[in-house]
Design a protein around this motif. Structure first.
Motif, PDB file in Angstrom:
ATOM      1  N   GLY A 188      -4.613  32.218   6.004  1.00  0.00           N
ATOM      2  CA  GLY A 188      -4.888  31.632   4.699  1.00  0.00           C
ATOM      3  C   GLY A 188      -5.378  30.201   4.801  1.00  0.00           C
ATOM      4  O   GLY A 188      -5.553  29.647   5.893  1.00  0.00           O
ATOM      5  N   SER A 189      -5.570  29.586   3.633  1.00  0.00           N
ATOM      6  CA  SER A 189      -6.111  28.228   3.555  1.00  0.00           C
ATOM      7  C   SER A 189      -5.274  27.377   2.613  1.00  0.00           C
ATOM      8  O   SER A 189      -4.666  27.878   1.667  1.00  0.00           O
ATOM      9  N   LEU A 190      -5.275  26.090   2.905  1.00  0.00           N
ATOM     10  CA  LEU A 190      -4.677  25.091   2.027  1.00  0.00           C
ATOM     11  C   LEU A 190      -5.549  23.853   2.098  1.00  0.00           C
ATOM     12  O   LEU A 190      -6.222  23.617   3.096  1.00  0.00           O
ATOM     13  N   ILE A 191      -5.495  23.059   1.035  1.00  0.00           N
ATOM     14  CA  ILE A 191      -6.146  21.757   1.082  1.00  0.00           C
ATOM     15  C   ILE A 191      -5.119  20.695   0.728  1.00  0.00           C
ATOM     16  O   ILE A 191      -4.407  20.797  -0.261  1.00  0.00           O
ATOM     17  N   LEU A 192      -5.018  19.704   1.593  1.00  0.00           N
ATOM     18  CA  LEU A 192      -4.152  18.562   1.358  1.00  0.00           C
ATOM     19  C   LEU A 192      -4.998  17.390   0.873  1.00  0.00           C
ATOM     20  O   LEU A 192      -6.149  17.240   1.285  1.00  0.00           O
ATOM     21  N   SER A 193      -4.404  16.581   0.026  1.00  0.00           N
ATOM     22  CA  SER A 193      -5.077  15.354  -0.383  1.00  0.00           C
ATOM     23  C   SER A 193      -4.097  14.200  -0.290  1.00  0.00           C
ATOM     24  O   SER A 193      -2.882  14.388  -0.358  1.00  0.00           O
ATOM     25  N   CYS A 194      -4.642  13.006  -0.097  1.00  0.00           N
ATOM     26  CA  CYS A 194      -3.834  11.809   0.022  1.00  0.00           C
ATOM     27  C   CYS A 194      -4.521  10.692  -0.732  1.00  0.00           C
ATOM     28  O   CYS A 194      -5.676  10.351  -0.435  1.00  0.00           O
ATOM     29  N   GLU A 195      -3.813  10.132  -1.675  1.00  0.00           N
ATOM     30  CA  GLU A 195      -4.365   9.045  -2.477  1.00  0.00           C
ATOM     31  C   GLU A 195      -3.691   7.744  -2.089  1.00  0.00           C
ATOM     32  O   GLU A 195      -2.463   7.654  -2.082  1.00  0.00           O
ATOM     33  N   ALA A 196      -4.501   6.740  -1.783  1.00  0.00           N
ATOM     34  CA  ALA A 196      -3.989   5.421  -1.442  1.00  0.00           C
ATOM     35  C   ALA A 196      -4.037   4.519  -2.662  1.00  0.00           C
ATOM     36  O   ALA A 196      -5.015   4.503  -3.396  1.00  0.00           O
ATOM     37  N   SER A 197      -2.974   3.756  -2.845  1.00  0.00           N
ATOM     38  CA  SER A 197      -2.931   2.802  -3.941  1.00  0.00           C
ATOM     39  C   SER A 197      -2.435   1.458  -3.412  1.00  0.00           C
ATOM     40  O   SER A 197      -1.851   1.380  -2.338  1.00  0.00           O
ATOM     41  N   GLY A 198      -2.684   0.410  -4.151  1.00  0.00           N
ATOM     42  CA  GLY A 198      -2.343  -0.915  -3.675  1.00  0.00           C
ATOM     43  C   GLY A 198      -3.573  -1.598  -3.118  1.00  0.00           C
ATOM     44  O   GLY A 198      -4.696  -1.306  -3.501  1.00  0.00           O
ATOM     45  N   THR A 228      -9.232   8.322  -1.559  1.00  0.00           N
ATOM     46  CA  THR A 228      -8.574   9.595  -1.310  1.00  0.00           C
ATOM     47  C   THR A 228      -9.173  10.261  -0.082  1.00  0.00           C
ATOM     48  O   THR A 228     -10.380  10.216   0.130  1.00  0.00           O
ATOM     49  N   VAL A 229      -8.319  10.863   0.712  1.00  0.00           N
ATOM     50  CA  VAL A 229      -8.751  11.633   1.865  1.00  0.00           C
ATOM     51  C   VAL A 229      -8.245  13.062   1.708  1.00  0.00           C
ATOM     52  O   VAL A 229      -7.162  13.284   1.141  1.00  0.00           O
ATOM     53  N   PHE A 230      -9.040  14.010   2.157  1.00  0.00           N
ATOM     54  CA  PHE A 230      -8.718  15.423   2.021  1.00  0.00           C
ATOM     55  C   PHE A 230      -8.653  16.077   3.399  1.00  0.00           C
ATOM     56  O   PHE A 230      -9.356  15.670   4.325  1.00  0.00           O
ATOM     57  N   LEU A 231      -7.838  17.128   3.500  1.00  0.00           N
ATOM     58  CA  LEU A 231      -7.795  17.935   4.717  1.00  0.00           C
ATOM     59  C   LEU A 231      -7.874  19.392   4.298  1.00  0.00           C
ATOM     60  O   LEU A 231      -6.916  19.944   3.759  1.00  0.00           O
ATOM     61  N   GLN A 232      -9.027  19.996   4.512  1.00  0.00           N
ATOM     62  CA  GLN A 232      -9.212  21.413   4.247  1.00  0.00           C
ATOM     63  C   GLN A 232      -8.742  22.173   5.475  1.00  0.00           C
ATOM     64  O   GLN A 232      -9.278  21.973   6.570  1.00  0.00           O
ATOM     65  N   MET A 233      -7.761  23.039   5.302  1.00  0.00           N
ATOM     66  CA  MET A 233      -7.183  23.773   6.417  1.00  0.00           C
ATOM     67  C   MET A 233      -7.451  25.265   6.225  1.00  0.00           C
ATOM     68  O   MET A 233      -6.961  25.872   5.270  1.00  0.00           O
ATOM     69  N   VAL A 288       0.848  -1.180   0.000  1.00  0.00           N
ATOM     70  CA  VAL A 288       0.000   0.000   0.000  1.00  0.00           C
ATOM     71  C   VAL A 288       0.890   1.238   0.000  1.00  0.00           C
ATOM     72  O   VAL A 288       1.833   1.338   0.785  1.00  0.00           O
ATOM     73  N   GLN A 289       0.567   2.173  -0.869  1.00  0.00           N
ATOM     74  CA  GLN A 289       1.317   3.427  -0.922  1.00  0.00           C
ATOM     75  C   GLN A 289       0.355   4.590  -0.712  1.00  0.00           C
ATOM     76  O   GLN A 289      -0.772   4.566  -1.177  1.00  0.00           O
ATOM     77  N   LEU A 290       0.845   5.576   0.012  1.00  0.00           N
ATOM     78  CA  LEU A 290       0.083   6.798   0.252  1.00  0.00           C
ATOM     79  C   LEU A 290       0.850   7.963  -0.339  1.00  0.00           C
ATOM     80  O   LEU A 290       2.042   8.123  -0.061  1.00  0.00           O
ATOM     81  N   ALA A 291       0.172   8.785  -1.131  1.00  0.00           N
ATOM     82  CA  ALA A 291       0.824   9.922  -1.767  1.00  0.00           C
ATOM     83  C   ALA A 291       0.085  11.199  -1.407  1.00  0.00           C
ATOM     84  O   ALA A 291      -1.123  11.303  -1.654  1.00  0.00           O
ATOM     85  N   GLU A 292       0.810  12.141  -0.793  1.00  0.00           N
ATOM     86  CA  GLU A 292       0.212  13.413  -0.377  1.00  0.00           C
ATOM     87  C   GLU A 292       0.427  14.472  -1.445  1.00  0.00           C
ATOM     88  O   GLU A 292       1.462  14.506  -2.112  1.00  0.00           O
ATOM     89  N   PHE A 293      -0.547  15.373  -1.529  1.00  0.00           N
ATOM     90  CA  PHE A 293      -0.468  16.508  -2.447  1.00  0.00           C
ATOM     91  C   PHE A 293      -1.023  17.742  -1.741  1.00  0.00           C
ATOM     92  O   PHE A 293      -1.868  17.637  -0.858  1.00  0.00           O
ATOM     93  N   GLY A 294      -0.532  18.919  -2.150  1.00  0.00           N
ATOM     94  CA  GLY A 294      -1.183  20.146  -1.739  1.00  0.00           C
ATOM     95  C   GLY A 294      -0.484  20.983  -0.702  1.00  0.00           C
ATOM     96  O   GLY A 294      -1.016  22.015  -0.304  1.00  0.00           O
ATOM     97  N   GLY A 295       0.671  20.580  -0.234  1.00  0.00           N
ATOM     98  CA  GLY A 295       1.383  21.423   0.716  1.00  0.00           C
ATOM     99  C   GLY A 295       1.864  22.701   0.055  1.00  0.00           C
ATOM    100  O   GLY A 295       1.770  22.883  -1.154  1.00  0.00           O
ATOM    101  N   GLY A 296       2.378  23.618   0.874  1.00  0.00           N
ATOM    102  CA  GLY A 296       2.882  24.867   0.335  1.00  0.00           C
ATOM    103  C   GLY A 296       3.064  25.899   1.421  1.00  0.00           C
ATOM    104  O   GLY A 296       3.037  25.578   2.613  1.00  0.00           O
ATOM    105  N   ALA A 297       3.254  27.142   0.986  1.00  0.00           N
ATOM    106  CA  ALA A 297       3.479  28.257   1.907  1.00  0.00           C
ATOM    107  C   ALA A 297       2.343  29.256   1.796  1.00  0.00           C
ATOM    108  O   ALA A 297       1.954  29.635   0.684  1.00  0.00           O
ATOM    109  N   VAL A 298       1.817  29.657   2.929  1.00  0.00           N
ATOM    110  CA  VAL A 298       0.740  30.649   2.963  1.00  0.00           C
ATOM    111  C   VAL A 298       0.976  31.603   4.120  1.00  0.00           C
ATOM    112  O   VAL A 298       1.761  31.321   5.029  1.00  0.00           O
ATOM    113  N   GLN A 299       0.280  32.718   4.091  1.00  0.00           N
ATOM    114  CA  GLN A 299       0.327  33.648   5.212  1.00  0.00           C
ATOM    115  C   GLN A 299      -0.714  33.252   6.245  1.00  0.00           C
ATOM    116  O   GLN A 299      -1.704  32.569   5.937  1.00  0.00           O
ATOM    117  N   ALA A 300      -0.496  33.697   7.459  1.00  0.00           N
ATOM    118  CA  ALA A 300      -1.447  33.429   8.536  1.00  0.00           C
ATOM    119  C   ALA A 300      -2.836  33.887   8.131  1.00  0.00           C
ATOM    120  O   ALA A 300      -3.000  34.961   7.534  1.00  0.00           O
TER     121      ALA A 300
END
Length: 124
Positions: free
Chosen positions: A15-25, A77-82, A1-13
């Protein structure tokens, strides 16, 4: 099983980001999926988890009301809205998952599968 994250980055206080994680296998019995984070020099910290079987969610106290976890079971896939991000949210965020439910989702030892992590940096 592999987990791959997407969506990180830099923001100002604030702000918002959304992370996603896709599982395969072999994912047919993947029950809890979620997120931990680790700031430099600090241990893993539980952020949030969703039980894919019934949609139950858990959050660390400092992110309640700001972060929302969700999943698309058809896409494994799982998402994290921040939202309302703060400088103390700065960390590497790791996607986690396991095949069985746990009696303690807050412990990093409860998860067998981990992604490589994605950096989230929040500046003041």
């Amino acid at each position: 099983v592999q987990l791959a994250e997407f969506g990180g980055g830099a923001v100002q206080a604030g702000g918002s980001l959304i992370l996603s994680c896709e599982a395969s296998g072999w994912t047919q019995k993947m029950y809890p999926m979620g997120w931990f984070r680790q700031a430099p020099g600090k241990p893993y910290e539980f952020v949030s988890v969703i039980i894919r079987e019934d949609g139950t969610t858990y959050y660390e106290d400092s992110v309640k009301g700001r972060f929302t976890i969700s999943s698309d079971n058809a896409k494994n896939t799982v998402f994290l809205q921040m939202n309302s991000l703060r400088p103390d949210d700065t960390a590497v965020y790791f996607c986690v998952a396991d095949w069985v439910n746990s009696d303690n989702y807050y412990r990093w030892q409860s998860y067998k599968f981990w992604g490589r992590g994605t950096q989230v940096t929040v500046s003041s």
